[in-house]
Design a protein around this motif. Structure first.
Motif, PDB file in Angstrom:
ATOM      1  N   SER A   1       0.837  -1.200   0.000  1.00 28.08           N
ATOM      2  CA  SER A   1       0.000   0.000   0.000  1.00 28.08           C
ATOM      3  C   SER A   1       0.873   1.252   0.000  1.00 28.08           C
ATOM      4  CB  SER A   1      -0.917   0.026   1.224  1.00 28.08           C
ATOM      5  OG  SER A   1      -1.858  -0.992   1.160  1.00 28.08           O
ATOM      6  N   LEU A   2       1.939   1.235   0.785  1.00 24.88           N
ATOM      7  CA  LEU A   2       2.857   2.371   0.822  1.00 24.88           C
ATOM      8  C   LEU A   2       3.508   2.580  -0.541  1.00 24.88           C
ATOM      9  CD1 LEU A   2       4.434   4.597   2.261  1.00 24.88           C
ATOM     10  CD2 LEU A   2       6.017   2.831   3.062  1.00 24.88           C
TER      11      LEU A   2
ATOM     12  N   VAL B   1       3.836   5.670  -5.622  1.00 24.87           N
ATOM     13  CA  VAL B   1       3.819   5.674  -7.086  1.00 24.87           C
ATOM     14  C   VAL B   1       2.715   6.592  -7.601  1.00 24.87           C
ATOM     15  CG1 VAL B   1       3.340   4.232  -9.117  1.00 24.87           C
ATOM     16  CG2 VAL B   1       4.909   3.424  -7.351  1.00 24.87           C
ATOM     17  N   PHE B   2       1.529   6.531  -6.975  1.00 28.70           N
ATOM     18  CA  PHE B   2       0.433   7.402  -7.382  1.00 28.70           C
ATOM     19  C   PHE B   2       0.746   8.866  -7.107  1.00 28.70           C
ATOM     20  CE2 PHE B   2      -3.484   4.375  -7.304  1.00 28.70           C
ATOM     21  CZ  PHE B   2      -2.893   3.604  -8.285  1.00 28.70           C
ATOM     22  N   LEU B   3       1.593   9.147  -6.135  1.00 26.89           N
ATOM     23  CA  LEU B   3       1.942  10.526  -5.788  1.00 26.89           C
ATOM     24  C   LEU B   3       2.975  11.119  -6.748  1.00 26.89           C
ATOM     25  CD1 LEU B   3       1.604  12.813  -3.658  1.00 26.89           C
ATOM     26  CD2 LEU B   3       3.515  11.770  -2.440  1.00 26.89           C
ATOM     27  N   ILE B   4       3.796  10.279  -7.363  1.00 22.91           N
ATOM     28  CA  ILE B   4       4.903  10.762  -8.198  1.00 22.91           C
ATOM     29  C   ILE B   4       4.415  11.576  -9.395  1.00 22.91           C
ATOM     30  CG2 ILE B   4       6.717   9.991  -9.776  1.00 22.91           C
ATOM     31  CD1 ILE B   4       7.345   7.786  -7.760  1.00 22.91           C
ATOM     32  N   VAL B   5       3.392  11.094 -10.097  1.00 26.36           N
ATOM     33  CA  VAL B   5       2.933  11.780 -11.311  1.00 26.36           C
ATOM     34  C   VAL B   5       2.397  13.186 -11.007  1.00 26.36           C
ATOM     35  CG1 VAL B   5       1.304  11.693 -13.241  1.00 26.36           C
ATOM     36  CG2 VAL B   5       2.551   9.643 -12.570  1.00 26.36           C
ATOM     37  N   PRO B   6       1.514  13.371 -10.006  1.00 22.28           N
ATOM     38  CA  PRO B   6       1.068  14.737  -9.710  1.00 22.28           C
ATOM     39  C   PRO B   6       2.205  15.662  -9.252  1.00 22.28           C
ATOM     40  CG  PRO B   6      -0.462  13.166  -8.768  1.00 22.28           C
ATOM     41  CD  PRO B   6       0.713  12.388  -9.266  1.00 22.28           C
TER      42      PRO B   6
ATOM     43  N   ILE C   1      -3.648   5.682   3.543  1.00 15.40           N
ATOM     44  CA  ILE C   1      -4.473   5.394   4.726  1.00 15.40           C
ATOM     45  C   ILE C   1      -4.418   3.901   5.039  1.00 15.40           C
ATOM     46  CG2 ILE C   1      -6.856   5.288   5.571  1.00 15.40           C
ATOM     47  CD1 ILE C   1      -7.318   7.969   4.124  1.00 15.40           C
ATOM     48  N   GLU C   2      -4.498   3.072   4.007  1.00 13.35           N
ATOM     49  CA  GLU C   2      -4.387   1.624   4.212  1.00 13.35           C
ATOM     50  C   GLU C   2      -3.005   1.265   4.759  1.00 13.35           C
ATOM     51  OE1 GLU C   2      -6.733  -0.863   3.821  1.00 13.35           O
ATOM     52  OE2 GLU C   2      -8.077   0.860   3.668  1.00 13.35           O
ATOM     53  N   ALA C   3      -1.964   1.922   4.271  1.00  9.08           N
ATOM     54  CA  ALA C   3      -0.605   1.637   4.744  1.00  9.08           C
ATOM     55  C   ALA C   3      -0.428   2.056   6.196  1.00  9.08           C
ATOM     56  CB  ALA C   3       0.420   2.350   3.855  1.00  9.08           C
TER      57      ALA C   3
ATOM     58  N   LYS D   1       5.424   3.452   8.627  1.00  7.07           N
ATOM     59  CA  LYS D   1       4.228   4.182   9.061  1.00  7.07           C
ATOM     60  C   LYS D   1       4.463   5.690   8.963  1.00  7.07           C
ATOM     61  CE  LYS D   1       0.625   3.992  12.429  1.00  7.07           C
ATOM     62  NZ  LYS D   1      -0.022   3.006  13.262  1.00  7.07           N
ATOM     63  N   ALA D   2       5.661   6.146   9.332  1.00  6.88           N
ATOM     64  CA  ALA D   2       5.995   7.569   9.217  1.00  6.88           C
ATOM     65  C   ALA D   2       5.995   8.004   7.752  1.00  6.88           C
ATOM     66  CB  ALA D   2       7.352   7.843   9.858  1.00  6.88           C
ATOM     67  N   LEU D   3       6.535   7.158   6.867  1.00  7.76           N
ATOM     68  CA  LEU D   3       6.505   7.467   5.434  1.00  7.76           C
ATOM     69  C   LEU D   3       5.074   7.503   4.908  1.00  7.76           C
ATOM     70  CD1 LEU D   3       9.508   5.339   4.145  1.00  7.76           C
ATOM     71  CD2 LEU D   3       9.379   7.820   4.315  1.00  7.76           C
ATOM     72  N   SER D   4       4.232   6.614   5.429  1.00  5.69           N
ATOM     73  CA  SER D   4       2.823   6.611   5.027  1.00  5.69           C
ATOM     74  C   SER D   4       2.134   7.911   5.434  1.00  5.69           C
ATOM     75  CB  SER D   4       2.095   5.425   5.653  1.00  5.69           C
ATOM     76  OG  SER D   4       2.650   4.221   5.235  1.00  5.69           O
TER      77      SER D   4
END
Length: 108
Positions: free
Chosen positions: A10-11, A16-21, A75-77, A86-89
């Motif tokens: 999940s993390l 990966v989903f954050l990289i493009v924006p 949130i799932e991570a 968890k801190a990175l999440s």
């Protein structure tokens, strides 16, 4: 429908989903530096992407979808990780949430 994946996966998906924006936002900041007026900056920004992404709000809609996925997976991570993951999440959740609000309110 509940997707059963591990916390670390999940993390990874949220990052990966954050990289493009983030890249889209960085291209906009680069276009601001290059142009003299707003119309020229918008033209530079749109020419940085393929033709199917050159619509008025296409990159914003793409960013909203990807950031919503990033927030969901982070949130799932947070639920299933401990320690540094968890801190990175939390970090991905905060950055993704802030960029999501920025993109949603830029449509108004």
């Amino acid at each position: 429908m509940k997707i059963n994946i591990s916390g670390r996966m999940s993390l990874l998906l949220s990052a990966v989903f954050l990289i493009v924006p983030v890249i889209i936002y960085a291209v906009w900041l680069w276009a601001i530096e290059q142009g003299n007026d707003h119309n020229e900056r918008v033209e530079i920004f749109q020419q940085s992407f393929p033709s199917f992404l050159q619509g008025r709000f296409t990159t914003t809609y793409l960013s909203i979808v990807l950031l919503a996925g990033s927030v969901y997976f982070s949130i799932e991570a947070v639920k299933y990780t401990k320690g540094i993951p968890k801190a990175l999440s939390f970090f991905v959740l905060i950055v993704g949430g802030l960029l999501l609000f920025l993109n949603v309110f830029s449509l108004m």
